[in-house]
Design a protein around this motif. Sequence first.
Motif, PDB file in Angstrom:
ATOM      1  N   ARG A 192     -15.382  31.029 -47.275  1.00  0.00           N
ATOM      2  CA  ARG A 192     -16.214  31.109 -46.062  1.00  0.00           C
ATOM      3  C   ARG A 192     -16.343  29.731 -45.422  1.00  0.00           C
ATOM      4  NH1 ARG A 192     -16.995  33.485 -41.693  1.00  0.00           N
ATOM      5  NH2 ARG A 192     -19.115  33.953 -41.095  1.00  0.00           N
ATOM      6  N   TYR A 193     -16.525  28.703 -46.231  1.00  0.00           N
ATOM      7  CA  TYR A 193     -16.608  27.339 -45.691  1.00  0.00           C
ATOM      8  C   TYR A 193     -15.326  27.000 -44.936  1.00  0.00           C
ATOM      9  CZ  TYR A 193     -17.118  22.299 -45.357  1.00  0.00           C
ATOM     10  OH  TYR A 193     -17.196  21.013 -44.872  1.00  0.00           O
ATOM     11  N   SER A 194     -14.177  27.325 -45.487  1.00  0.00           N
ATOM     12  CA  SER A 194     -12.886  27.050 -44.839  1.00  0.00           C
ATOM     13  C   SER A 194     -12.755  27.810 -43.526  1.00  0.00           C
ATOM     14  CB  SER A 194     -11.727  27.407 -45.759  1.00  0.00           C
ATOM     15  OG  SER A 194     -11.713  26.535 -46.860  1.00  0.00           O
ATOM     16  N   GLU A 195     -13.211  29.068 -43.504  1.00  0.00           N
ATOM     17  CA  GLU A 195     -13.175  29.851 -42.261  1.00  0.00           C
ATOM     18  C   GLU A 195     -14.012  29.189 -41.180  1.00  0.00           C
ATOM     19  OE1 GLU A 195     -14.654  33.693 -43.356  1.00  0.00           O
ATOM     20  OE2 GLU A 195     -12.820  34.243 -44.448  1.00  0.00           O
ATOM     21  N   LEU A 196     -15.208  28.742 -41.545  1.00  0.00           N
ATOM     22  CA  LEU A 196     -16.098  28.115 -40.568  1.00  0.00           C
ATOM     23  C   LEU A 196     -15.553  26.767 -40.108  1.00  0.00           C
ATOM     24  CD1 LEU A 196     -19.469  29.083 -42.249  1.00  0.00           C
ATOM     25  CD2 LEU A 196     -18.470  30.097 -40.187  1.00  0.00           C
ATOM     26  N   ARG A 197     -14.973  26.024 -41.023  1.00  0.00           N
ATOM     27  CA  ARG A 197     -14.327  24.760 -40.642  1.00  0.00           C
ATOM     28  C   ARG A 197     -13.153  25.057 -39.701  1.00  0.00           C
ATOM     29  NH1 ARG A 197     -13.581  19.209 -42.853  1.00  0.00           N
ATOM     30  NH2 ARG A 197     -11.501  18.612 -42.183  1.00  0.00           N
ATOM     31  N   GLY A 198     -12.476  26.179 -39.923  1.00  0.00           N
ATOM     32  CA  GLY A 198     -11.394  26.604 -39.041  1.00  0.00           C
ATOM     33  C   GLY A 198     -11.848  26.794 -37.599  1.00  0.00           C
ATOM     34  N   GLU A 199     -13.111  27.212 -37.410  1.00  0.00           N
ATOM     35  CA  GLU A 199     -13.666  27.327 -36.055  1.00  0.00           C
ATOM     36  C   GLU A 199     -13.592  25.970 -35.346  1.00  0.00           C
ATOM     37  OE1 GLU A 199     -15.206  29.781 -34.116  1.00  0.00           O
ATOM     38  OE2 GLU A 199     -14.728  31.337 -35.579  1.00  0.00           O
ATOM     39  N   LEU A 200     -13.880  24.918 -36.082  1.00  0.00           N
ATOM     40  CA  LEU A 200     -13.845  23.571 -35.509  1.00  0.00           C
ATOM     41  C   LEU A 200     -12.407  23.104 -35.290  1.00  0.00           C
ATOM     42  CD1 LEU A 200     -16.679  22.057 -37.707  1.00  0.00           C
ATOM     43  CD2 LEU A 200     -16.814  22.625 -35.259  1.00  0.00           C
ATOM     44  N   GLU A 201     -11.534  23.394 -36.236  1.00  0.00           N
ATOM     45  CA  GLU A 201     -10.127  23.012 -36.102  1.00  0.00           C
ATOM     46  C   GLU A 201      -9.486  23.695 -34.898  1.00  0.00           C
ATOM     47  OE1 GLU A 201      -8.693  24.106 -39.969  1.00  0.00           O
ATOM     48  OE2 GLU A 201      -9.494  22.285 -40.903  1.00  0.00           O
ATOM     49  N   GLU A 202      -9.776  24.991 -34.701  1.00  0.00           N
ATOM     50  CA  GLU A 202      -9.231  25.723 -33.551  1.00  0.00           C
ATOM     51  C   GLU A 202      -9.692  25.126 -32.235  1.00  0.00           C
ATOM     52  OE1 GLU A 202     -10.059  29.923 -33.801  1.00  0.00           O
ATOM     53  OE2 GLU A 202      -9.234  30.038 -35.838  1.00  0.00           O
ATOM     54  N   ARG A 203     -10.867  24.557 -32.227  1.00  0.00           N
ATOM     55  CA  ARG A 203     -11.427  23.953 -31.011  1.00  0.00           C
ATOM     56  C   ARG A 203     -11.035  22.478 -30.873  1.00  0.00           C
ATOM     57  NH1 ARG A 203     -16.004  27.289 -29.410  1.00  0.00           N
ATOM     58  NH2 ARG A 203     -16.207  28.983 -30.909  1.00  0.00           N
ATOM     59  N   GLU A 204     -10.197  22.016 -31.791  1.00  0.00           N
ATOM     60  CA  GLU A 204      -9.673  20.651 -31.778  1.00  0.00           C
ATOM     61  C   GLU A 204     -10.763  19.589 -31.931  1.00  0.00           C
ATOM     62  OE1 GLU A 204      -7.186  20.478 -28.275  1.00  0.00           O
ATOM     63  OE2 GLU A 204      -5.670  21.725 -29.242  1.00  0.00           O
ATOM     64  N   TYR A 205     -11.695  19.846 -32.850  1.00  0.00           N
ATOM     65  CA  TYR A 205     -12.713  18.848 -33.171  1.00  0.00           C
ATOM     66  C   TYR A 205     -12.092  17.731 -33.996  1.00  0.00           C
ATOM     67  CZ  TYR A 205     -17.026  20.714 -31.311  1.00  0.00           C
ATOM     68  OH  TYR A 205     -18.030  21.088 -30.458  1.00  0.00           O
ATOM     69  N   GLU A 206     -12.586  16.537 -33.806  1.00  0.00           N
ATOM     70  CA  GLU A 206     -12.178  15.370 -34.589  1.00  0.00           C
ATOM     71  C   GLU A 206     -12.918  15.472 -35.924  1.00  0.00           C
ATOM     72  OE1 GLU A 206     -11.037  12.437 -36.524  1.00  0.00           O
ATOM     73  OE2 GLU A 206     -10.067  12.689 -34.577  1.00  0.00           O
ATOM     74  N   LEU A 207     -12.190  15.776 -36.990  1.00  0.00           N
ATOM     75  CA  LEU A 207     -12.820  16.029 -38.281  1.00  0.00           C
ATOM     76  C   LEU A 207     -12.517  14.967 -39.337  1.00  0.00           C
ATOM     77  CD1 LEU A 207     -12.254  19.900 -38.446  1.00  0.00           C
ATOM     78  CD2 LEU A 207     -14.329  18.663 -37.765  1.00  0.00           C
ATOM     79  N   SER A 208     -11.991  13.818 -38.921  1.00  0.00           N
ATOM     80  CA  SER A 208     -11.655  12.800 -39.909  1.00  0.00           C
ATOM     81  C   SER A 208     -12.897  12.248 -40.619  1.00  0.00           C
ATOM     82  CB  SER A 208     -10.860  11.657 -39.265  1.00  0.00           C
ATOM     83  OG  SER A 208     -11.632  11.025 -38.261  1.00  0.00           O
ATOM     84  N   ASN A 209     -14.062  12.314 -39.978  1.00  0.00           N
ATOM     85  CA  ASN A 209     -15.301  11.838 -40.602  1.00  0.00           C
ATOM     86  C   ASN A 209     -16.189  12.972 -41.094  1.00  0.00           C
ATOM     87  OD1 ASN A 209     -14.744   9.088 -40.133  1.00  0.00           O
ATOM     88  ND2 ASN A 209     -15.398   9.316 -38.017  1.00  0.00           N
ATOM     89  N   PHE A 210     -15.756  14.205 -40.901  1.00  0.00           N
ATOM     90  CA  PHE A 210     -16.532  15.381 -41.296  1.00  0.00           C
ATOM     91  C   PHE A 210     -16.578  15.465 -42.821  1.00  0.00           C
ATOM     92  CE2 PHE A 210     -17.344  19.975 -41.696  1.00  0.00           C
ATOM     93  CZ  PHE A 210     -18.312  20.138 -40.739  1.00  0.00           C
ATOM     94  N   VAL A 211     -17.773  15.647 -43.381  1.00  0.00           N
ATOM     95  CA  VAL A 211     -17.925  15.674 -44.832  1.00  0.00           C
ATOM     96  C   VAL A 211     -18.681  16.926 -45.280  1.00  0.00           C
ATOM     97  CG1 VAL A 211     -17.854  13.159 -45.100  1.00  0.00           C
ATOM     98  CG2 VAL A 211     -20.046  14.307 -44.830  1.00  0.00           C
ATOM     99  N   ARG A 212     -18.492  17.253 -46.531  1.00  0.00           N
ATOM    100  CA  ARG A 212     -19.183  18.365 -47.163  1.00  0.00           C
ATOM    101  C   ARG A 212     -20.502  17.833 -47.710  1.00  0.00           C
ATOM    102  NH1 ARG A 212     -17.055  23.253 -49.648  1.00  0.00           N
ATOM    103  NH2 ARG A 212     -18.938  24.466 -50.025  1.00  0.00           N
ATOM    104  N   MET A 213     -21.609  18.471 -47.346  1.00  0.00           N
ATOM    105  CA  MET A 213     -22.911  18.057 -47.874  1.00  0.00           C
ATOM    106  C   MET A 213     -23.156  18.798 -49.185  1.00  0.00           C
ATOM    107  SD  MET A 213     -26.779  18.008 -46.304  1.00  0.00           S
ATOM    108  CE  MET A 213     -26.347  16.983 -44.914  1.00  0.00           C
ATOM    109  N   GLN A 214     -23.617  18.061 -50.173  1.00  0.00           N
ATOM    110  CA  GLN A 214     -23.894  18.632 -51.492  1.00  0.00           C
ATOM    111  C   GLN A 214     -25.355  19.128 -51.554  1.00  0.00           C
ATOM    112  OE1 GLN A 214     -21.406  18.969 -53.781  1.00  0.00           O
ATOM    113  NE2 GLN A 214     -20.185  18.216 -52.064  1.00  0.00           N
ATOM    114  N   HIS A 215     -25.528  20.222 -52.287  1.00  0.00           N
ATOM    115  CA  HIS A 215     -26.862  20.786 -52.525  1.00  0.00           C
ATOM    116  C   HIS A 215     -27.069  20.935 -54.017  1.00  0.00           C
ATOM    117  CE1 HIS A 215     -28.141  21.793 -48.418  1.00  0.00           C
ATOM    118  NE2 HIS A 215     -26.840  21.892 -48.184  1.00  0.00           N
ATOM    119  N   GLN A 216     -28.167  20.374 -54.502  1.00  0.00           N
ATOM    120  CA  GLN A 216     -28.531  20.524 -55.919  1.00  0.00           C
ATOM    121  C   GLN A 216     -30.009  20.757 -56.047  1.00  0.00           C
ATOM    122  OE1 GLN A 216     -27.221  17.156 -58.155  1.00  0.00           O
ATOM    123  NE2 GLN A 216     -25.113  17.832 -58.139  1.00  0.00           N
TER     124      GLN A 216
END
Length: 176
Positions: free
Chosen positions: A152-176
């Motif tokens: 699901r995370y990959s699908e949602l990230r795909g929404e950004l990739e399809e829209r040509e977002y600059e994702l070189s600084n995009f990071v995964r936030m950790q939850h604990q």
Amino acid sequence: MKKICSTLSLISGILLLAACTSNPVPNQELAEKVDIEEFMGTWYVHGYTPTAIDKGAWNGTETYERLPDGKIQTTYEFRKGSPDGNLKTYHPVGNIVNTETNAEWRMRFFGIISAAYYVLYVDPDHTFTVIGHPNKKYAWIMSRDSKINEERYSELRGELEEREYELSNFVRMQHQ
């Protein structure tokens, strides 16, 4: 020379502030319709583009509350640097710009800086959302749960990739 540098700094600051407070027409497709009452509540941040205030964030949440005047009180909380780091809390206020779709907002930070906030995607159950910015350099992936599966995370990230977002600084936030 010192006076010229001070003047240039002042002009740069004014231009930066003007760029942040402008009201651009959306330059990308937004969510077709956001049920604003369903959108209210707490969202867990799973992916984001760090800014100066939230670099190294853990356990981040965004909570939205509709105010009587129609504005959106937002509470952004996270731990700085680790799951046990200092709790940081910010309270930007949202204003819905497009009330037909409720997908275009302006967020006011620190009472002076206004930035566009685009709901790019929200699923029909309002359990997953993708948020973006007109410059396509800032984005957020959020869900109603502190856990999200990789597919699901990959699908949602795909929404950004399809829209040509600059994702070189995009990071995964950790939850604990």
